[in-house]
Design an enzyme around this catalytic site. Structure first.
Site, mmCIF file in Angstrom:
data_model
loop_
_atom_site.group_PDB
_atom_site.id
_atom_site.type_symbol
_atom_site.label_atom_id
_atom_site.label_comp_id
_atom_site.label_asym_id
_atom_site.label_seq_id
_atom_site.Cartn_x
_atom_site.Cartn_y
_atom_site.Cartn_z
ATOM 1 N N ASP A 145 -3.122 -18.260 0.462
ATOM 2 C CA ASP A 145 -4.128 -18.972 -0.340
ATOM 3 C C ASP A 145 -4.816 -20.047 0.504
ATOM 4 O OD1 ASP A 145 -1.670 -20.265 -0.281
ATOM 5 O OD2 ASP A 145 -1.718 -20.931 -2.367
ATOM 6 N N ASP A 197 -6.378 -6.964 4.115
ATOM 7 C CA ASP A 197 -7.498 -6.309 3.425
ATOM 8 C C ASP A 197 -8.417 -7.363 2.826
ATOM 9 O OD1 ASP A 197 -9.003 -4.192 2.230
ATOM 10 O OD2 ASP A 197 -8.030 -4.680 0.323
ATOM 11 N N LYS A 231 3.095 -15.487 2.383
ATOM 12 C CA LYS A 231 3.321 -16.243 1.144
ATOM 13 C C LYS A 231 4.828 -16.517 1.084
ATOM 14 C CE LYS A 231 1.767 -17.977 -2.744
ATOM 15 N NZ LYS A 231 0.726 -19.019 -2.841
ATOM 16 N N ASP A 263 -12.518 -8.822 4.260
ATOM 17 C CA ASP A 263 -13.790 -8.858 3.515
ATOM 18 C C ASP A 263 -14.334 -10.282 3.451
ATOM 19 O OD1 ASP A 263 -13.646 -6.131 2.976
ATOM 20 O OD2 ASP A 263 -14.399 -6.379 0.925
ATOM 21 N N TYR A 266 0.824 -1.212 0.000
ATOM 22 C CA TYR A 266 0.000 0.000 0.000
ATOM 23 C C TYR A 266 0.860 1.265 0.000
ATOM 24 C CZ TYR A 266 -4.678 -1.954 0.828
ATOM 25 O OH TYR A 266 -5.889 -2.583 0.709
HETATM 26 C C1 IPM Z 1 -10.329 -1.157 4.050
HETATM 27 C C2 IPM Z 1 -10.588 -0.541 2.698
HETATM 28 C C3 IPM Z 1 -9.409 0.359 2.332
HETATM 29 C C4 IPM Z 1 -8.176 -0.505 2.271
HETATM 30 C C5 IPM Z 1 -9.585 1.151 1.017
HETATM 31 C C6 IPM Z 1 -10.858 1.986 1.046
HETATM 32 C C7 IPM Z 1 -8.394 2.017 0.709
HETATM 33 O O1 IPM Z 1 -10.791 -1.526 1.744
HETATM 34 O O2 IPM Z 1 -10.199 -0.403 5.029
HETATM 35 O O3 IPM Z 1 -10.259 -2.378 4.130
HETATM 36 O O4 IPM Z 1 -7.883 -1.107 1.220
HETATM 37 O O5 IPM Z 1 -7.464 -0.588 3.263
HETATM 38 MG MG MG Z 2 -10.855 -3.498 2.510
#
Ligand code: IPM
Ligand code: MG
Length: 357
Positions: free
Chosen positions: A224, A248, A192, A252, A143
């Site tokens: 993975d 990240d 990884k 999700d 990042y």
């Molecule tokens: C998160 C989001 C952010 C990230 C984006 C909005 C930059 O997806 O906080 O997980 O990738 O960290």
């Molecule tokens: Mg995110």
């Protein structure tokens, strides 16, 4: 306790869920005799209208004077990618705040909430007992490494660099191992290492740091495989510690597994326990301004603030229990109501939780 909280509501549903959460904060102040004082600052589209930038110096100065940040969401409709109110707003606000305040430790707790369990795409017996803490490194790695686009032999090329210093790895490992020591004493370091040099450095630092946490069982897992295990046998995880990008993606995935990305809070902390607290979900412009958004993730984020920055465990639990109590009384927002079932607006649900503190 007397502390200052900067409240950065942002775009879309950010202002609505934040207003509802501030009501809960005020109720905590009243019942526990605190003066945790919210002050509003602009970020995102409104900041752009007023100052021409998404993260004005005024807002940074406000945050610097405060003890914690309560953050809503930023971002505009996906069909307006060139609208300057929102162009690059995530990078300009979220990534900038993380970097500015060195918020390296991102905590994302995943739990099964009875009200959302049915929304999980996984079988009941698979998610049964799931209680995971994802500890994501937040201010380094791919990042923030050097990036560029250039031309080579008439062809366009782009590079992003994944870069970690040993010290950056050590400090996030310490946060993760300490958290594991207070939980089920298991830590999974996700990487990884069969491919990446950065992952090999993570492992070598892990071998040294884990000696200070002999009570914690440390295991390694490739990213993975970790993605697969999170779906196959998520209850086997306790604390997952990982780099920025893998964290990240896994968070999700984890949100989907517990069926409630809309209910999940997060804490982003620096070394002084200063923290930014925000829901994992985004600004949801499609439902903004209708008083139908669910403020729960933001209310849970307030609970994390009380716990992690202010050390107010009793108050944090009071907030979490007030949400459960509201649900137990059948009070819920539109997203959680079955078809035909009555529901409360964002404001009214916030008020109900505030009243239940
Ligand atoms: C998160 C989001 C952010 C990230 C984006 C909005 C930059 O997806 O906080 O997980 O990738 O960290
Ligand atoms: Mg995110």
């Amino acid at each position: 306790m007397q502390k200052n909280i900067s409240v950065l509501a942002g775009d879309g549903i950010g202002p609505e869920i934040t207003t509802a959460t501030v009501k809960v904060l005020k109720s905590v102040n009243q019942h526990f005799n605190h003066a945790l004082t919210p002050t509003v600052g602009l970020v995102g589209g409104d900041a752009y209208d007023r100052y021409g930038v998404h993260l004005p110096e005024e807002t940074i100065a406000l945050a610097e004077k405060s003890d914690a940040i309560l953050f809503g969401a930023v971002g505009g409709p996906v069909n307006q990618p060139d609208n300057p109110r929102f162009k690059n707003v995530e990078k300009n606000v979220i990534l900038a705040l993380r970097q500015r305040f060195d918020l390296f430790a991102n905590l994302r707790p995943l739990k099964i909430l009875p009200i959302a369990a049915a929304a999980s795409p996984l079988k009941k017996k698979i998610i049964n007992g799931l209680d995971i803490l994802i500890v994501r490194e937040l201010v380094s790695g791919i990042y923030f490494g050097p990036r560029r686009q250039y031309e080579e032999n008439g062809e366009r090329v782009a590079e992003d660099t994944n870069r970690y210093k040993a010290g950056e790895i050590e400090r996030i490992l310490r946060v993760g191992f300490k958290a594991a020591a207070g939980r089920r004493r298991k830590a999974t370091v996700v990487d990884k290492a069969n491919v990446l040099e950065t992952s090999r450095l993570w492992r070598s630092v892990t071998e040294a740091v884990k000696k200070d946490f002999s009570e914690v069982a440390v295991e390694y897992m490739y990213i993975d495989n970790a993605a697969m295990q999170l779906v196959r046998a998520p209850a086997n995880f306790d604390v997952i510690i990982t780099e920025n990008m893998f964290g990240d993606i896994l968070s999700d995935l984890g949100g989907a597994v517990v069926g409630s990305i809309g209910l999940l809070p997060s804490a982003s902390l620096n070394g002084r326990n200063f923290g930014l607290y925000e829901p994992i979900h985004g600004s949801a412009p499609d439902i903004a301004g209708k008083n139908i958004a669910n403020p729960t993730a933001q209310i849970f984020s307030l609970a994390l603030m009380l716990r992690h920055t202010f050390g107010l465990e009793r108050e944090a639990e009071a907030v979490e229990k007030a949400v459960s109590a509201a649900w137990a009384k059948g009070l819920k927002t539109k997203d959680l109501a079955a078809p035909g079932e009555p529901w409360l607006g964002t404001k009214e649900f916030g008020q109900a939780v505030a009243d239940l503190i």
